[in-house]
Design a protein around this motif. Structure first.
Motif, mmCIF file in Angstrom:
data_model
loop_
_atom_site.group_PDB
_atom_site.id
_atom_site.type_symbol
_atom_site.label_atom_id
_atom_site.label_comp_id
_atom_site.label_asym_id
_atom_site.label_seq_id
_atom_site.Cartn_x
_atom_site.Cartn_y
_atom_site.Cartn_z
ATOM 1 N N SER A 1 0.772 -1.270 0.028
ATOM 2 C CA SER A 1 -0.030 0.135 0.065
ATOM 3 C C SER A 1 0.894 1.343 -0.267
ATOM 4 C CB SER A 1 -0.923 -0.063 1.292
ATOM 5 O OG SER A 1 -0.352 0.016 2.568
ATOM 6 N N ILE B 1 -4.778 -2.279 -8.502
ATOM 7 C CA ILE B 1 -6.004 -1.953 -7.969
ATOM 8 C C ILE B 1 -6.090 -2.315 -6.290
ATOM 9 C CG2 ILE B 1 -8.303 -2.910 -7.707
ATOM 10 C CD1 ILE B 1 -8.285 -3.294 -10.763
ATOM 11 N N THR C 1 -3.823 0.122 -4.607
ATOM 12 C CA THR C 1 -4.446 1.577 -4.117
ATOM 13 C C THR C 1 -5.677 1.410 -2.996
ATOM 14 O OG1 THR C 1 -4.163 2.001 -6.555
ATOM 15 C CG2 THR C 1 -5.570 3.558 -5.446
ATOM 16 N N SER C 2 -6.385 0.199 -3.454
ATOM 17 C CA SER C 2 -7.442 0.054 -2.227
ATOM 18 C C SER C 2 -6.866 0.098 -1.022
ATOM 19 C CB SER C 2 -7.863 -1.403 -2.497
ATOM 20 O OG SER C 2 -8.756 -1.198 -4.001
ATOM 21 N N ILE D 1 -7.725 2.309 2.163
ATOM 22 C CA ILE D 1 -8.544 1.766 3.478
ATOM 23 C C ILE D 1 -7.426 2.244 4.542
ATOM 24 C CG2 ILE D 1 -8.716 -0.623 4.708
ATOM 25 C CD1 ILE D 1 -9.480 -1.615 1.728
ATOM 26 N N HIS E 1 -7.480 8.928 -5.286
ATOM 27 C CA HIS E 1 -7.166 7.405 -5.313
ATOM 28 C C HIS E 1 -8.364 6.239 -5.484
ATOM 29 C CE1 HIS E 1 -3.617 9.097 -3.545
ATOM 30 N NE2 HIS E 1 -2.940 7.845 -3.566
ATOM 31 N N THR E 2 -9.358 6.776 -5.097
ATOM 32 C CA THR E 2 -10.674 6.122 -5.495
ATOM 33 C C THR E 2 -10.940 6.163 -6.866
ATOM 34 O OG1 THR E 2 -11.428 6.401 -3.349
ATOM 35 C CG2 THR E 2 -13.175 5.724 -4.915
ATOM 36 N N ILE F 1 -8.965 3.540 -8.551
ATOM 37 C CA ILE F 1 -9.525 2.149 -8.562
ATOM 38 C C ILE F 1 -10.830 1.776 -9.565
ATOM 39 C CG2 ILE F 1 -10.612 0.705 -6.885
ATOM 40 C CD1 ILE F 1 -8.872 2.072 -4.535
#
Length: 696
Positions: A23, A88, A91-92, A96, A178-179, A182
């Protein structure tokens, strides 16, 4: 501590370090760099080309290496899709891990500060007012509220704290950006070949490599009408109905069932004056099998038909099987009798010629070809050639240099053309390109007959002069006569007789010698025991001393021209046709015919096929796509724009005012901070300091 506890702590530590690495910013940047390199490779290296082209470009060894690396289909290779999946996940995890902290920070007032810590701020100010501490705090809160700050008053042990904040939504920029990455990647993955690859991996779907009717293709090569995403092509000739699209794969094709039928009623195309397509559109009927309804639609470039979640785009156009009628002429032997032959584009016709069987594979037809002899045509200019220069590449170079061309600045339609391959019994084939009408080159009208041995070559053209009837029959008659020993002997006798009648000195012995020389000249040019054409002449002249070659060449060409004229007359006389009048037009024809006869030895075909009639059938190439990820990508783009706007145009500012009692009433200490110190922030600090410090 027990051993089990130590192992559990070590395992948790390892997992935490892995999550932190995946991350992290450096990991994501590394993946983006790899994707950028892959995108560069996919841009530089042509994707989805045929195998022979790659082998010719890189050689067998590197072709196989690049194939195993998936460089010919970068964007659908397993490693590219894997990188996208890992990106993905990375970035997730990043969102988080950091989004909750940012949300808490946005809600926080940071009211645990002390007066001593505020004095350490770079941007601070102090003032006193003849008010009590509570009143000064409330006054400061009101004034901060007037300029858009959210304010909270907190009672402290040694004073009152006014905590204010503005632009806390700046952190939404990080979350949205960032979202957005994704969401865009998920939408792209959904619209990629991943769903089709998964069907191949887990449901036994395989590309089809055979031929035949579409209805006979087995089920393992077909994709369901409920396939969530695909991009394929369908080719329809006018009057045809299609319900299956073709999805090209590296080792064949998959067939995609459509939720409706498409019938092409008419294909319309307009052209610019240069001959380039201006507008093309398909008039179709859509047959809904489930709803049992039919409706018309017009599909244009950039104006697709969208129905039942499937978009149908106008991609290109091709020949839909135009029907052709041609006249064939033998190109070997003394036979000049023509014959009829017919075929359809994309089909094949059996042909028997020169004692062998051939297959004529009709590969293309163009109803017109717009060219510019002055070199103003963009297609010719791109190559640095005029029309004359494009066709100047004759087979045996017998006609010499192209010379000075007529300067005609008008775009001209030089007429229809047909393209075909002539394949022999061993499977070897040459490709031919013949024009239906004569083309004016260097002031003379000639029929162009192009030939090449492979698609990588350019066409070389045999230029057959048009006769008085604007046909090739006179040249074909002369070619057949040149291959006939009896007619060559007769022509030599006629030449000797005419030469003696014109006052040539000498008796019967000289006439006989002249006849023999003329017959040998024709035989040499006809290729009797030699290569034929001007190549045979050149080889003969090389045997003569260099000092006498020029004189010998002049005598030889003069005799050749004279005896060929008599050969032409003799051939016509055998067929009961009147003699040709001697004039400049016929002399020019004979000159061009001589060049074409020499070039014909390099033509390499037993027949010449001349297009006589055609019935054009147009075909439209439609691209059908189902892309549910498109809306997801649009959502991601909106989030990305919002995130970039928030990060660059929303500035977070925090402000604290510590108020305490003193002898004059109340003392205030203001401190202010921001993430990015700019000139605007300096100005705002000065204005707020003055506003808060001024008397009521």
């Amino acid at each position: 501590m027990s051993t089990t506890g130590i192992e559990l702590k070590t395992r948790r530590s390892w997992l935490a370090e892995t999550v932190e690495l995946v991350s992290s910013m450096r990991f994501a940047i590394s993946l983006l760099v790899i994707l950028a390199i892959a995108a560069i490779v996919g841009t530089v290296l042509r994707q989805g080309d045929i195998m022979p082209n790659y082998v010719n470009q890189f050689g067998p060894f590197w072709y196989e290496v690049f194939r195993k690396l998936g460089l010919y289909t970068v964007y659908t290779s397993w490693w590219f899709l894997l990188i996208l999946l890992v990106l993905i996940v990375s970035t997730s995890l990043c969102v988080i891990r950091n989004a909750p902290k940012m949300m808490r920070d946005m809600r926080s007032w940071r009211d645990s500060v002390r007066e001593e810590s505020l004095r350490n701020f770079h941007h601070k100010a102090e003032w006193t007012a003849p008010l009590d501490a509570r009143a000064l705090a409330e006054q400061s809160a009101v004034r901060l509220g007037h300029v858009g700050y959210k304010v909270k008053i907190v009672e402290k042990e040694h004073g009152t704290l006014v905590a204010a904040k503005k632009g806390a939504g700046n952190k939404f920029g990080y979350i949205f950006a960032h979202t957005a990455i994704i969401v865009i990647l998920l939408g792209g993955m959904l619209d990629s070949e991943l769903p089709i690859r998964m069907q191949q991996w887990f449901f036994g779907k395989t590309p089809y490599m055979g031929g035949g009717l579409i209805s006979d293709v087995p089920a393992q090569h077909r994709l369901s009408v409920n396939n969530p995403t695909y991009r394929g092509n369908i080719l329809l000739a006018e009057g045809q109905i299609g319900r299956v699209a073709t999805i090209q794969q590296a080792s064949g094709s998959l067939l995609q069932e459509l939720p409706f039928d498409i019938e092409l009623k008419k294909f319309n195309i307009d052209f610019y004056s240069t001959g380039m397509p201006k507008l093309f559109a398909s008039e179709v009927l859509v047959h809904d099998r489930e709803g049992n309804k039919t409706f018309p639609a017009t599909i244009k470039v950039n104006e697709p038909l969208i129905y039942k979640g499937v978009a149908v785009y106008q991609s290109s156009f091709e020949d839909g099987g135009s029907r052709l009628k041609l006249t064939g002429f033998p190109m070997t032997g003394p036979d000049a009798k023509s014959f009829s032959i017919s075929g359809a584009v994309n089909g094949a016709t059996e042909l028997k010629a020169a004692g062998s069987s051939f297959s004529v594979e009709w590969s293309g037809f163009r109803p017109f070809n717009v060219e510019n002899v002055s070199g103003n045509d963009p297609r010719a200019v791109a190559k640095g050639q005029t029309l004359n220069e494009q066709f100047a590449a004759t087979l045996g170079k017998a006609s010499g240099s192209a010379g000075k061309y007529a300067d005609n600045k008008d775009l001209k339609n030089v007429g229809p053309s047909v393209q075909y391959k002539l394949r022999d019994q061993t499977g070897q084939a040459k490709e031919f390109l013949n024009y239906m009408q004569p083309v004016t080159l260097e002031g003379s009208q000639v029929y162009l007959a192009g030939v090449r041995s492979s698609p990588s070559e350019t066409f070389r053209f045999l230029r057959i002069p048009a006769d008085d009837a604007y046909s090739v029959r006179e040249w074909m008659r002369l070619r057949a006569a040149l291959a006939d020993p009896a007619l060559r002997a007769e022509a030599a006798q006629r030449y000797a007789t005419r030469t003696m009648a014109q006052g040539q000195q000498g008796g019967a012995a000289f006439a006989e010698q002249l006849r023999d020389s003329a017959e040998r000249t024709l035989g040499m040019f006809a290729g009797v025991g030699t290569p034929g054409g001007f190549v045979a002449v050149a080889q003969f002249l090389e045997k003569i001393p260099a000092a006498e070659q020029e004189k010998a060449a002049g005598v030889f060409i003069k005799m050749l021209n004279g005896v060929l004229w008599e050969l032409w007359q003799a051939a016509r006389a055998r067929e009961g046709l009147p003699a040709i009048e001697g004039n400049d037009t016929h002399a020019r024809f004979l000159q061009l015919a001589t060049n074409a006869l020499s070039d014909s030895f390099f033509y390499g075909a037993p027949v010449y096929l001349q297009l006589e009639e055609f019935h054009e059938v147009k075909a439209s190439v439609l691209q059908v796509t189902r892309s549910p990820g498109k809306k997801i990508v649009y959502l991601g783009c909106v989030l990305l724009i919002a995130g970039i706007f928030a990060m660059f145009y929303i500035r977070e500012r925090r402000l604290w005012v510590w108020v305490r009692k003193n002898e004059e009433g109340a003392h205030a200490l203001m401190a202010m901070s921001t993430q990015r110190k700019t000139l605007d922030f300096e100005k705002e600090h000065a204005e707020l300091s003055a506003k808060l410090a001024q008397s009521a």
